[in-house]
Structures are given as structure tokens and as C-alpha cells.
Design a protein around this motif. Structure first.
Motif, PDB file in Angstrom:
ATOM      1  N   GLN A  83       0.817  -1.214   0.000  1.00 55.78           N
ATOM      2  CA  GLN A  83       0.000   0.000   0.000  1.00 55.78           C
ATOM      3  C   GLN A  83       0.856   1.272   0.000  1.00 55.78           C
ATOM      4  N   ASP A  84       2.143   1.136   0.332  1.00 59.43           N
ATOM      5  CA  ASP A  84       3.036   2.293   0.360  1.00 59.43           C
ATOM      6  C   ASP A  84       3.825   2.466  -0.937  1.00 59.43           C
ATOM      7  N   THR A  85       3.516   1.672  -1.951  1.00 58.09           N
ATOM      8  CA  THR A  85       4.339   1.684  -3.168  1.00 58.09           C
ATOM      9  C   THR A  85       4.315   3.037  -3.874  1.00 58.09           C
ATOM     10  N   LEU A  86       3.144   3.613  -4.092  1.00 61.68           N
ATOM     11  CA  LEU A  86       3.059   4.902  -4.764  1.00 61.68           C
ATOM     12  C   LEU A  86       3.741   5.985  -3.930  1.00 61.68           C
ATOM     13  N   PHE A  87       3.565   5.945  -2.627  1.00 59.66           N
ATOM     14  CA  PHE A  87       4.207   6.917  -1.746  1.00 59.66           C
ATOM     15  C   PHE A  87       5.729   6.785  -1.850  1.00 59.66           C
ATOM     16  N   LEU A 129       1.520  -0.718  -7.679  1.00 62.86           N
ATOM     17  CA  LEU A 129       1.762   0.641  -8.153  1.00 62.86           C
ATOM     18  C   LEU A 129       0.809   1.001  -9.292  1.00 62.86           C
ATOM     19  N   LEU A 130       0.622   0.092 -10.232  1.00 59.08           N
ATOM     20  CA  LEU A 130      -0.293   0.346 -11.345  1.00 59.08           C
ATOM     21  C   LEU A 130      -1.719   0.555 -10.846  1.00 59.08           C
ATOM     22  N   ASP A 135      -6.196   4.312  -9.489  1.00 57.63           N
ATOM     23  CA  ASP A 135      -7.124   4.911  -8.527  1.00 57.63           C
ATOM     24  C   ASP A 135      -6.906   6.415  -8.415  1.00 57.63           C
ATOM     25  N   LEU A 136      -5.630   6.819  -8.412  1.00 58.76           N
ATOM     26  CA  LEU A 136      -5.320   8.247  -8.327  1.00 58.76           C
ATOM     27  C   LEU A 136      -5.884   8.997  -9.526  1.00 58.76           C
ATOM     28  N   ARG A 137      -5.679   8.442 -10.703  1.00 61.32           N
ATOM     29  CA  ARG A 137      -6.169   9.098 -11.919  1.00 61.32           C
ATOM     30  C   ARG A 137      -7.695   9.151 -11.936  1.00 61.32           C
ATOM     31  N   GLU A 138      -8.342   8.043 -11.584  1.00 66.12           N
ATOM     32  CA  GLU A 138      -9.800   7.936 -11.707  1.00 66.12           C
ATOM     33  C   GLU A 138     -10.534   8.708 -10.624  1.00 66.12           C
ATOM     34  N   ASN A 139     -10.004   8.710  -9.392  1.00 66.68           N
ATOM     35  CA  ASN A 139     -10.744   9.270  -8.265  1.00 66.68           C
ATOM     36  C   ASN A 139     -10.302  10.672  -7.859  1.00 66.68           C
ATOM     37  N   VAL A 140      -9.095  11.060  -8.243  1.00 63.17           N
ATOM     38  CA  VAL A 140      -8.585  12.360  -7.807  1.00 63.17           C
ATOM     39  C   VAL A 140      -8.303  13.292  -8.986  1.00 63.17           C
ATOM     40  N   LEU A 141      -7.530  12.825  -9.957  1.00 62.58           N
ATOM     41  CA  LEU A 141      -7.082  13.719 -11.026  1.00 62.58           C
ATOM     42  C   LEU A 141      -8.176  14.027 -12.037  1.00 62.58           C
ATOM     43  N   GLU A 142      -8.751  12.989 -12.630  1.00 62.94           N
ATOM     44  CA  GLU A 142      -9.738  13.206 -13.683  1.00 62.94           C
ATOM     45  C   GLU A 142     -10.952  14.010 -13.219  1.00 62.94           C
ATOM     46  N   PRO A 143     -11.497  13.785 -11.997  1.00 68.51           N
ATOM     47  CA  PRO A 143     -12.627  14.617 -11.549  1.00 68.51           C
ATOM     48  C   PRO A 143     -12.270  16.096 -11.440  1.00 68.51           C
ATOM     49  N   ASN A 144     -10.952  16.396 -11.337  1.00 67.64           N
ATOM     50  CA  ASN A 144     -10.517  17.785 -11.227  1.00 67.64           C
ATOM     51  C   ASN A 144      -9.854  18.287 -12.510  1.00 67.64           C
ATOM     52  N   GLY A 145     -10.027  17.518 -13.609  1.00 68.57           N
ATOM     53  CA  GLY A 145      -9.501  17.942 -14.895  1.00 68.57           C
ATOM     54  C   GLY A 145      -7.994  17.873 -15.003  1.00 68.57           C
ATOM     55  N   LEU A 146      -7.335  17.017 -14.206  1.00 65.50           N
ATOM     56  CA  LEU A 146      -5.885  16.906 -14.214  1.00 65.50           C
ATOM     57  C   LEU A 146      -5.443  15.564 -14.782  1.00 65.50           C
ATOM     58  N   THR A 147      -4.149  15.478 -15.077  1.00 63.22           N
ATOM     59  CA  THR A 147      -3.568  14.234 -15.571  1.00 63.22           C
ATOM     60  C   THR A 147      -2.362  13.878 -14.701  1.00 63.22           C
ATOM     61  N   LEU A 148      -1.844  12.657 -14.861  1.00 64.23           N
ATOM     62  CA  LEU A 148      -0.686  12.229 -14.082  1.00 64.23           C
ATOM     63  C   LEU A 148       0.557  13.068 -14.382  1.00 64.23           C
ATOM     64  N   SER A 149       0.617  13.681 -15.543  1.00 65.51           N
ATOM     65  CA  SER A 149       1.773  14.487 -15.918  1.00 65.51           C
ATOM     66  C   SER A 149       1.838  15.810 -15.168  1.00 65.51           C
ATOM     67  N   GLY A 150       0.747  16.214 -14.524  1.00 68.02           N
ATOM     68  CA  GLY A 150       0.693  17.512 -13.864  1.00 68.02           C
ATOM     69  C   GLY A 150      -0.018  18.569 -14.684  1.00 68.02           C
ATOM     70  N   PHE A 151      -0.288  18.268 -15.944  1.00 68.08           N
ATOM     71  CA  PHE A 151      -1.029  19.194 -16.799  1.00 68.08           C
ATOM     72  C   PHE A 151      -2.528  19.005 -16.607  1.00 68.08           C
ATOM     73  N   ALA A 152      -3.251  20.113 -16.627  1.00 67.23           N
ATOM     74  CA  ALA A 152      -4.704  20.024 -16.703  1.00 67.23           C
ATOM     75  C   ALA A 152      -5.067  19.557 -18.110  1.00 67.23           C
ATOM     76  N   ARG A 153      -6.266  19.003 -18.250  1.00 69.38           N
ATOM     77  CA  ARG A 153      -6.665  18.447 -19.537  1.00 69.38           C
ATOM     78  C   ARG A 153      -6.592  19.495 -20.651  1.00 69.38           C
TER      79      ARG A 153
END
Length: 212
Positions: A83-87, A129-130, A135-153
Motif C-alpha cells: 500500500q506504500d508503493t506509490l508513496f 503501483l499500477l 485509482d489516483l487518476r480515476e478518483n482524484v485527477l480526472e474529476p478535477n480535470g488533471l492528468t498524471l503528468s501535472g497538466f490540466a486536460r
């Protein structure tokens, strides 16, 4: 060739001596003392159990010298919570090696790879990690218009069109907005991510994997 400067952290002196012995087989590695930690290229952290507290210590060490990239970290451990892999990745860990399988050859490959952006994770941690990234992309980034790269959509859409050679007016037409909006979107991304110009923004997007 410049030697790779390695700092070893292990609460068990016997464990530390073992790691020193393993690394001394590689001529390109220079083992540092604690007083030389600020010059380290790679940190090797060896503990029976590594969790959030140890990883946060790595993060704080890497942030300790302003304006200087901190050392990448190779972890050697008997026990690591998936559970600490991404961290761990966020804290600068490039490889996690199970202690029971840590040979000199494997450790040297991990240390050298850390300086080149390469990673080594056990298969179970790769899957974890995958899943955590998903989960990060689906539950945190995408609802806020962000991507894993740090760019907004919208920033990413703009930079993709720049990479394709379109002018500002053409980008505005394709995105159904004004030229001023295009410039503001681009300026916001450049200021937030410390990018110098449009070419730098495109290069950053490619390096981060946002543009392929």
C-alpha cells in the motif's frame, strides 16, 4: 567516468557492513560517510521493515538541499507494505529489493540504474503501483480535470496542438476559444511547472509521458 556517490543508511551495523561489502565489488561506486550525505547521488536504505515513516525520512533528506535534486533511493528490506508503493515512488525510491534476493550484481544494477532513471520492483509491487496510479487518476485527477503528468486536460490539449505545429489562432479555433484564452492556459501551465517557453512545455510533456 565520474563515480556514483552512494550513502548507506542502516540501523543494523552488521547489515550496513554487508551492503558495503556488496558494493565494493563495483569500481564505479564510491561509498560516502554520513558527513558527506549532501553530495550523494544514490541513497541505499536497508531496514528489516520499511514503511511510511522511513519513506518520509527519505523524502525529507532529498528536500534538504535547496535547488539541488536529491539522491534517488534504493530500498533493501524484508518487509514492505504494498500500500506504500506509490508513496515510495513519490519520495524518490527507484528500486525496492527483497533482502533475501539481494546479490551484489542485483544491487549494483539497481544503484547504477537509479542514476539513469531505471527502476526495479518485485512483480507484486509493480501491480500495486499500477493499481494505485489507476485509482489516483480515476478518483482524484480526472474529476478535477488533471492528468498524471501535472497538466490540466485543457493545458495538455493546447500543448499537443503546439507540438503538431499549429499557431495560436489555429489552436483557438480547434478548441473553440479565444486566442487570449489559449495564451492564458499556456502561461498558467508554464508558470506552475517552471517551464521557460513553448518548446520547453512540449519537451516536458513528452518527457513526462503525457505526449507520445
Amino acid at each position: 567516468m565520474q563515480p556514483i556517490r552512494v550513502l548507506i543508511q542502516a540501523s543494523d551495523p552488521v547489515k550496513r557492513a554487508g551492503i558495503v561489502s556488496l558494493l565494493r565489488s563495483a569500481e564505479q561506486i564510491d561509498i560516502l560517510t554520513e558527513g558527506e550525505r549532501a553530495t550523494a547521488d544514490v541513497l541505499v536504505l536497508a531496514e528489516h521493515s520499511v514503511g511510511a515513516a522511513q519513506l518520509d525520512g527519505v523524502r525529507r533528506m532529498r528536500a534538504g538541499v535547496p535547488d539541488v535534486p536529491g539522491p534517488r533511493c534504493v530500498v533493501i528490506t524484508d518487509r514492505f507494505d504494498k500500500q506504500d508503493t506509490l508513496f515510495a515512488v513519490q519520495c524518490g525510491v527507484s528500486s525496492i529489493l527483497p533482502a533475501e534476493h539481494c546479490t551484489a550484481a542485483r544491487l549494483v544494477v539497481a544503484v547504477v540504474g537509479a542514476t539513469k532513471g531505471h527502476s526495479m520492483f518485485p512483480r507484486g509491487l509493480q501491480s500495486a503501483l499500477l493499481n494505485q496510479l489507476h485509482d489516483l487518476r480515476e478518483n482524484v485527477l480526472e474529476p478535477n480535470g488533471l492528468t498524471l503528468s501535472g497538466f490540466a486536460r485543457r493545458e495538455l490539449d493546447t500543448i499537443r496542438l503546439i507540438a503538431d505545429g499549429f499557431r495560436t489562432d489555429e489552436i483557438a479555433s480547434k478548441l473553440s476559444c479565444s486566442e487570449g484564452t489559449v495564451k492564458n492556459v499556456l502561461r498558467g501551465a508554464m508558470q506552475r511547472l517552471g517551464l521557460a517557453n513553448r518548446t520547453h512545455a512540449v519537451a516536458y510533456a513528452i518527457q513526462s509521458g503525457a505526449l507520445v
